[in-house]
Design an enzyme around this catalytic site. Structure first.
Site, PDB file in Angstrom:
ATOM      1  N   ASN A  36       0.829  -1.218   0.000  1.00 21.01           N
ATOM      2  CA  ASN A  36       0.000   0.000   0.000  1.00 21.01           C
ATOM      3  C   ASN A  36       0.856   1.257   0.000  1.00 21.01           C
ATOM      4  OD1 ASN A  36      -2.533   1.272   0.013  1.00 21.01           O
ATOM      5  ND2 ASN A  36      -2.441   1.611   2.227  1.00 21.01           N
ATOM      6  N   LYS A  85      -5.505  -2.047   7.063  1.00 21.31           N
ATOM      7  CA  LYS A  85      -6.196  -1.113   7.969  1.00 21.31           C
ATOM      8  C   LYS A  85      -7.615  -0.728   7.587  1.00 21.31           C
ATOM      9  CE  LYS A  85      -4.523   3.056   5.686  1.00 21.31           C
ATOM     10  NZ  LYS A  85      -4.065   4.414   5.843  1.00 21.31           N
ATOM     11  N   SER A 125      -4.985   1.301  18.007  1.00 20.37           N
ATOM     12  CA  SER A 125      -5.995   2.233  17.498  1.00 20.37           C
ATOM     13  C   SER A 125      -7.053   2.473  18.557  1.00 20.37           C
ATOM     14  CB  SER A 125      -6.642   1.591  16.261  1.00 20.37           C
ATOM     15  OG  SER A 125      -7.835   2.249  15.936  1.00 20.37           O
ATOM     16  N   TYR A 149     -10.741  -5.984  11.819  1.00 24.66           N
ATOM     17  CA  TYR A 149      -9.577  -5.087  11.909  1.00 24.66           C
ATOM     18  C   TYR A 149      -9.323  -4.719  13.371  1.00 24.66           C
ATOM     19  CZ  TYR A 149      -6.943  -0.748  12.058  1.00 24.66           C
ATOM     20  OH  TYR A 149      -6.024   0.213  12.392  1.00 24.66           O
ATOM     21  N   LYS A 153      -6.112  -5.518  16.228  1.00 20.15           N
ATOM     22  CA  LYS A 153      -5.381  -4.562  17.080  1.00 20.15           C
ATOM     23  C   LYS A 153      -5.430  -5.017  18.539  1.00 20.15           C
ATOM     24  CE  LYS A 153      -3.914  -1.913  13.933  1.00 20.15           C
ATOM     25  NZ  LYS A 153      -2.491  -2.008  13.593  1.00 20.15           N
ATOM     26  N   ASN A 199     -12.404   7.136   4.580  1.00 21.67           N
ATOM     27  CA  ASN A 199     -12.212   8.063   5.695  1.00 21.67           C
ATOM     28  C   ASN A 199     -12.569   9.489   5.287  1.00 21.67           C
ATOM     29  OD1 ASN A 199      -9.572   5.946   6.386  1.00 21.67           O
ATOM     30  ND2 ASN A 199     -11.208   6.296   7.846  1.00 21.67           N
TER      31      ASN A 199
HETATM   32  P1  NAD Z   1      -0.537   2.437   5.401  1.00 22.17           P
HETATM   33  O1  NAD Z   1      -1.322   1.403   4.658  1.00 22.17           O
HETATM   34  O2  NAD Z   1      -0.280   3.722   4.718  1.00 22.17           O
HETATM   35  O3  NAD Z   1       0.853   1.820   5.884  1.00 22.17           O
HETATM   36  C1  NAD Z   1       1.006   0.464   6.194  1.00 22.17           C
HETATM   37  C2  NAD Z   1       2.216  -0.042   5.432  1.00 22.17           C
HETATM   38  O4  NAD Z   1       2.399  -1.417   5.749  1.00 22.17           O
HETATM   39  C3  NAD Z   1       2.060   0.058   3.917  1.00 22.17           C
HETATM   40  O5  NAD Z   1       3.159   0.740   3.359  1.00 22.17           O
HETATM   41  C4  NAD Z   1       1.996  -1.407   3.441  1.00 22.17           C
HETATM   42  O6  NAD Z   1       2.596  -1.567   2.171  1.00 22.17           O
HETATM   43  C5  NAD Z   1       2.757  -2.109   4.563  1.00 22.17           C
HETATM   44  N1  NAD Z   1       2.374  -3.506   4.752  1.00 22.17           N
HETATM   45  C6  NAD Z   1       1.132  -4.053   4.835  1.00 22.17           C
HETATM   46  N2  NAD Z   1       1.213  -5.379   5.010  1.00 22.17           N
HETATM   47  C7  NAD Z   1       2.543  -5.707   5.033  1.00 22.17           C
HETATM   48  C8  NAD Z   1       3.264  -6.908   5.173  1.00 22.17           C
HETATM   49  N3  NAD Z   1       2.634  -8.081   5.305  1.00 22.17           N
HETATM   50  N4  NAD Z   1       4.604  -6.861   5.170  1.00 22.17           N
HETATM   51  C9  NAD Z   1       5.264  -5.684   5.029  1.00 22.17           C
HETATM   52  N5  NAD Z   1       4.635  -4.507   4.872  1.00 22.17           N
HETATM   53  C10 NAD Z   1       3.289  -4.515   4.872  1.00 22.17           C
HETATM   54  O7  NAD Z   1      -1.300   2.678   6.803  1.00 22.17           O
HETATM   55  P2  NAD Z   1      -1.082   3.808   7.898  1.00 22.17           P
HETATM   56  O8  NAD Z   1      -2.277   4.688   7.893  1.00 22.17           O
HETATM   57  O9  NAD Z   1       0.268   4.402   7.772  1.00 22.17           O
HETATM   58  O10 NAD Z   1      -1.189   2.922   9.212  1.00 22.17           O
HETATM   59  C11 NAD Z   1      -0.040   2.395   9.842  1.00 22.17           C
HETATM   60  C12 NAD Z   1      -0.456   1.568  11.042  1.00 22.17           C
HETATM   61  O11 NAD Z   1      -1.226   2.370  11.935  1.00 22.17           O
HETATM   62  C13 NAD Z   1      -1.333   0.370  10.674  1.00 22.17           C
HETATM   63  O12 NAD Z   1      -0.983  -0.718  11.496  1.00 22.17           O
HETATM   64  C14 NAD Z   1      -2.720   0.857  11.009  1.00 22.17           C
HETATM   65  O13 NAD Z   1      -3.594  -0.201  11.313  1.00 22.17           O
HETATM   66  C15 NAD Z   1      -2.459   1.741  12.216  1.00 22.17           C
HETATM   67  N6  NAD Z   1      -3.486   2.773  12.419  1.00 22.17           N
HETATM   68  C16 NAD Z   1      -3.809   3.612  11.400  1.00 22.17           C
HETATM   69  C17 NAD Z   1      -4.825   4.548  11.584  1.00 22.17           C
HETATM   70  C18 NAD Z   1      -5.229   5.471  10.464  1.00 22.17           C
HETATM   71  O14 NAD Z   1      -6.326   6.038  10.532  1.00 22.17           O
HETATM   72  N7  NAD Z   1      -4.409   5.667   9.434  1.00 22.17           N
HETATM   73  C19 NAD Z   1      -5.488   4.638  12.829  1.00 22.17           C
HETATM   74  C20 NAD Z   1      -5.103   3.772  13.849  1.00 22.17           C
HETATM   75  C21 NAD Z   1      -4.096   2.837  13.644  1.00 22.17           C
HETATM   76  N1  UFG Z   2     -17.779  10.336   7.618  1.00 22.95           N
HETATM   77  C1  UFG Z   2     -18.738  10.886   6.775  1.00 22.95           C
HETATM   78  N2  UFG Z   2     -18.583  10.710   5.432  1.00 22.95           N
HETATM   79  C2  UFG Z   2     -17.541  10.024   4.892  1.00 22.95           C
HETATM   80  C3  UFG Z   2     -16.582   9.470   5.755  1.00 22.95           C
HETATM   81  C4  UFG Z   2     -16.738   9.640   7.118  1.00 22.95           C
HETATM   82  O1  UFG Z   2     -19.701  11.513   7.231  1.00 22.95           O
HETATM   83  O2  UFG Z   2     -17.473   9.894   3.654  1.00 22.95           O
HETATM   84  C5  UFG Z   2     -17.899  10.549   9.085  1.00 22.95           C
HETATM   85  C6  UFG Z   2     -18.063   9.252   9.876  1.00 22.95           C
HETATM   86  O3  UFG Z   2     -19.421   8.912   9.974  1.00 22.95           O
HETATM   87  C7  UFG Z   2     -17.416   9.641  11.219  1.00 22.95           C
HETATM   88  C8  UFG Z   2     -16.314  10.640  10.830  1.00 22.95           C
HETATM   89  O4  UFG Z   2     -16.686  11.115   9.533  1.00 22.95           O
HETATM   90  O5  UFG Z   2     -18.371  10.337  12.027  1.00 22.95           O
HETATM   91  C9  UFG Z   2     -14.936  10.013  10.762  1.00 22.95           C
HETATM   92  O6  UFG Z   2     -14.986   8.848   9.921  1.00 22.95           O
HETATM   93  P1  UFG Z   2     -13.643   8.113   9.429  1.00 22.95           P
HETATM   94  O7  UFG Z   2     -14.085   6.989   8.551  1.00 22.95           O
HETATM   95  O8  UFG Z   2     -12.707   9.104   8.849  1.00 22.95           O
HETATM   96  O9  UFG Z   2     -12.974   7.591  10.767  1.00 22.95           O
HETATM   97  P2  UFG Z   2     -13.553   6.612  11.891  1.00 22.95           P
HETATM   98  O10 UFG Z   2     -13.475   7.358  13.170  1.00 22.95           O
HETATM   99  O11 UFG Z   2     -14.832   6.009  11.526  1.00 22.95           O
HETATM  100  O12 UFG Z   2     -12.479   5.429  11.837  1.00 22.95           O
HETATM  101  C10 UFG Z   2     -11.103   5.700  12.109  1.00 22.95           C
HETATM  102  C11 UFG Z   2     -10.200   4.745  11.346  1.00 22.95           C
HETATM  103  C12 UFG Z   2     -10.378   3.337  11.847  1.00 22.95           C
HETATM  104  C13 UFG Z   2     -10.216   3.282  13.324  1.00 22.95           C
HETATM  105  C14 UFG Z   2     -11.146   4.270  13.984  1.00 22.95           C
HETATM  106  C15 UFG Z   2     -10.970   4.323  15.472  1.00 22.95           C
HETATM  107  O13 UFG Z   2     -10.510   4.764   9.964  1.00 22.95           O
HETATM  108  O14 UFG Z   2      -9.370   2.533  11.277  1.00 22.95           O
HETATM  109  O15 UFG Z   2     -10.901   5.582  13.471  1.00 22.95           O
HETATM  110  O16 UFG Z   2      -9.663   4.693  15.758  1.00 22.95           O
HETATM  111  F1  UFG Z   2     -10.504   2.035  13.741  1.00 22.95           F
END
Ligand code: NAD
Ligand code: UFG
Length: 337
Positions: A36, A85, A125, A149, A153, A199
């Protein structure tokens, strides 16, 4: 100089953290399978920091590959971002999520143990709080999950707590992120969602640049000030700085601990939309639709534990987050290639 292995280091949060680590004087080794993300991220990190980190295109499901990384480098600590994710996708293909996020992670912890590397920062998360009984959410609130998912975590948290119990030499920080948004101020690093974003902010960014017609607001009948969902959005650069504080702490303390990384402020969907309108200088169309299944009304962090243990607080406000998201969106119409 300490060496930090960053799994998922070319991804969204990983790339910002690698940049901050280099700028804080760490030697960084990046591991990613590029599922990704793009290798071009490494050149961009070099443009910002003057250093291109050593890179392994390795999958955490590949035990031999992991062994090689630990054999070839003197790693002091690991920051583990690699994983899938997407909440909705995890409901469709749960086994793929469990394989990657659980089996892959266990492989990594085994490789660490074999190499004698026992310091870890893990990307958890706020999803592990399920539907919280109240806000702000403290780390000692009960945990539960509503989708595969989230379960991956929470299971990682449990696995790592058990590892720490089994061997007091381990040091693990489980960082519970709230909603990371925004991009590096240079416009060189940011989030590049695959397909139509789920998101909020990546979706709004595409409405702002004209690739999507209007924002679908999932419900305006929540018990919140304007009826739309409230979340704790945190600038990804602040989050990266939180990891710098976390890794320094983990290198000095033993045992497992849980820490929220958020700002402590909640913003509604409409407040975020209006902040983005300010950033891009135009009105953005939206429609109110039904609630999205599984969504909660309000979610924001109690940030005192992070302040107390890590001496870290988020600095950027919602206007700055939207400004930097828009700057990245404008500068990278084709993503990072
Ligand atoms: P991202 O997808 O941009 O980054 C994840 C990276 O991991 C990618 O570059 C992907 O290529 C790599 N990857 C996936 N599977 C792999 C594997 N099997 N081996 C090696 N590399 C692999 O995601 P992000 O938003 O940077 O999230 C990073 C971490 O934070 C994730 O664990 C995610 O679950 C966690 N997290 C993200 C959010 C969010 O909203 N972005 C919120 C809470 C937690
Ligand atoms: N929302 C909209 N329209 C959209 C997208 C989102 O109205 O097109 C609203 C949702 O209903 C929510 C808020 O915007 O009220 C935020 O939504 P996101 O999808 O951006 O984020 P979430 O809080 O639902 O989820 C995020 C991460 C998950 C994580 C979670 C809790 O995407 O991976 O926070 O940490 F699990």
């Amino acid at each position: 100089m300490k060496t930090i292995l960053v799994t998922g280091g070319t991804g969204y949060i990983g790339s910002h953290t690698v940049t901050a680590l280099i700028q804080s004087g760490y030697n960084v080794v990046v591991l990613d399978n590029l599922y990704n993300s793009s290798e071009a991220v490494l050149d961009r990190i070099e443009t910002i920091t003057g250093t291109k980190p050593k890179f392994y295109k390795t999958d955490i499901l590949d035990k031999e590959g992991l062994k090689t990384v630990f054999a070839e480098n003197e790693i002091d600590a690991v920051i583990h971002f690699a994983g899938y994710k997407a909440v909705g996708e995890s409901v469709q293909i749960p086994l793929t999520y469990y394989e990657n996020n659980i089996s892959g992670s266990v492989n990594l912890y085994e490789a660490m143990k074999d190499a004698g590397v026992k310091t870890l920062v893990f990307s958890s998360s706020a999803t592990v709080y399920g539907a919280p009984k109240s806000v702000p959410i403290r780390e000692d609130f009960p945990t539960s999950t509503t989708n595969p998912y989230g379960s991956t975590k929470l299971m990682n948290e449990m696995i790592l707590a058990d590892v720490c119990k089994s061997d007091p030499d381990w040091s693990v920080l489980l960082l519970r992120y709230f909603n990371p948004i925004g991009a590096h101020q240079s416009g060189l690093l940011g989030e590049v969602p695959n397909g139509i974003p789920n998101n909020l902010v990546p979706y709004i960014a595409r409405v702002a640049n004209g690739t999507l017609e209007y924002l679908r607001v999932w419900g305006n009948d929540y018990p919140t000030p304007d009826g739309t969902g409230v979340r704790d959005y945190i600038h990804v650069v602040d989050l990266a700085e939180g990891h710098i504080a976390a890794v320094a702490y983990a290198l000095e303390h033993k045992g497992a601990d849980y820490i929220n990384l958020g700002t402590g402020n909640g913003y509604s969907v409409l407040e975020v939309l209006h902040a983005y309108e300010k950033a891009c200088g135009k009105e953005l169309p939206y429609q109110i639709l039904e609630r999205r299944p599984g969504d909660i009304a309000e979610c924001y962090a109690d940030t005192e534990k992070a302040a107390r243990l890590l001496n870290w607080r988020a600095k950027y406000n919602i206007d700055e987050m939207c400004r930097d998201s828009w700057n990245f969106t404008l500068k990278n119409p084709d993503g990072i290639k």
